[in-house]
Design an enzyme around this catalytic site. Structure first.
Site, PDB file in Angstrom:
ATOM      1  N   TYR A  48      -0.033   5.021   0.236  1.00  0.00           N
ATOM      2  CA  TYR A  48       0.785   4.849   1.373  1.00  0.00           C
ATOM      3  C   TYR A  48       0.057   5.660   2.654  1.00  0.00           C
ATOM      4  CZ  TYR A  48       4.707   3.867  -2.095  1.00  0.00           C
ATOM      5  OH  TYR A  48       5.305   3.312  -3.113  1.00  0.00           O
ATOM      6  N   HIS A  55       5.275  -4.269   1.448  1.00  0.00           N
ATOM      7  CA  HIS A  55       6.583  -3.953   2.088  1.00  0.00           C
ATOM      8  C   HIS A  55       6.486  -4.202   3.547  1.00  0.00           C
ATOM      9  CE1 HIS A  55       8.799  -3.458  -1.848  1.00  0.00           C
ATOM     10  NE2 HIS A  55       7.666  -3.011  -2.489  1.00  0.00           N
TER      11      HIS A  55
END
Length: 329
Positions: A320, A53
């Protein structure tokens, strides 16, 4: 032009197949570290950007809870007063220049950070109806199989073998389409969490973020004809004319519904509660600068919302965090 590795697209597996770089050495390290390494192999390592992303846009707004929210959760976010929210919309893959209308840009992501008196609260969602695999280890295996599959790899390829053993992979991405606007897409909180109310009652749920204007999707042909940045530039242009609204909903599990497998949806007859309205009012003046310090974590919760037994929640948080550490160097 983004290429796929399979002669016939296989849902999300096809969306992941965007490059033919040799698989980097990823045998060492934690599952999260190896996952980021394989992502960097598939899509390249781009300094200062997310491993997945990578392309996104940051906007700002506020959230106001409905009266129906407080009986479900004692979380301060559902107190009824407007709460400032920072939101990042994004394309899939780690390709920062991917065209917004390209098939591998799906599923699109929506990450929210609520600024509360007792801390920050994050929701990390995307446009998949459910996740293709159930654990972080399986996701690493999917990425690795994809990276090991090249145009001349003998059949059945590693990717084909993985998909054959994990039938939810093609099903997860089968119906995902490019939206006409980032404000015309539903975003799903793939993982189950648990509300805790003032009396201590616990209620498993999944978030669902629904555009007030309704869903609107393009055909593959229409999406391919759009300018490369039509989604990322289109949302700020829309906000310059007026606010955009979403309802944040919670699908409540019935007693006995499983909560640990994000590949399995709950039936649509489960109660759906509108927890509040998210109103987006403006785009960040400089998305590149605004998104650098932003770290959205599924485990970034406040009192009144807890994790379930879904192992993917912690796996996502660890991955993440590894990606954030690398792009912050």
């Amino acid at each position: 032009m983004v290429a796929t590795r399979l002669r016939r697209p296989l849902g999300l597996a096809a969306l992941l197949a965007v490059g033919f770089a040799p698989l980097a050495a990823a045998a060492e390290g934690t599952t999260a570290e190896r996952t980021i390494t394989v992502m960097n192999t598939l899509w390249g390592s781009h300094a200062g950007l997310r491993a997945n992303h990578a392309k996104g846009v940051v906007v700002e707004g506020s959230f106001t809870a409905t009266p129906e929210a407080a009986p479900l959760s004692k979380a301060s976010v559902f107190g009824g007063k407007p709460v400032p929210v920072t939101v990042r919309f994004s394309n899939a893959t780690g390709l920062p220049a991917i065209a917004d209308g390209a098939k591998p840009a799906n599923p699109h992501g929506m990450a929210l950070k609520f600024a509360l008196p007792d801390g920050e609260f994050d929701i990390v969602a995307n446009s998949l109806p459910f996740f293709p695999v159930a654990t972080g280890e399986e996701f690493l295996a999917l990425l690795t199989a994809n990276a090991q599959t090249k145009p001349d790899t003998p059949k059945p390829t590693p990717l084909e073998q993985f998909v054959a053993a994990h039938p939810m992979v093609p099903k997860a991405g089968a119906g995902v389409k490019t939206p006409s606007s980032l404000a015309r897409e539903t975003y799903n909180g793939i993982d189950a969490f648990v509300f805790v109310n003032a009396e201590g009652k616990r209620q498993p749920f999944r978030f669902r973020i629904v555009p007030v204007a309704g869903n609107d999707h393009l055909s593959a042909e229409e999406a391919g004809k759009q300018p490369p940045n039509f989604l990322m530039e289109g949302l700020p242009a829309t906000l310059a004319k007026g606010p955009v609204a979403f309802t944040i909903q919670a699908q409540l599990a019935n007693p006995g519904d499983q909560t640990k497998d994000p590949t399995q949806v709950w039936p649509e007859d489960r109660r759906l509660v509108t927890m509040g309205t998210l109103t987006l009012s403006k785009a960040a003046a400089d998305t590149a600068a605004a998104e650098k310090p932003l770290l959205f974590l599924p485990t970034n919760l406040v009192d009144g919302i807890e994790v379930s037994d879904d192992p993917l929640i912690d796996a996502r948080t660890q991955a993440y965090a590894v990606s954030f550490g690398k792009r912050s160097q």
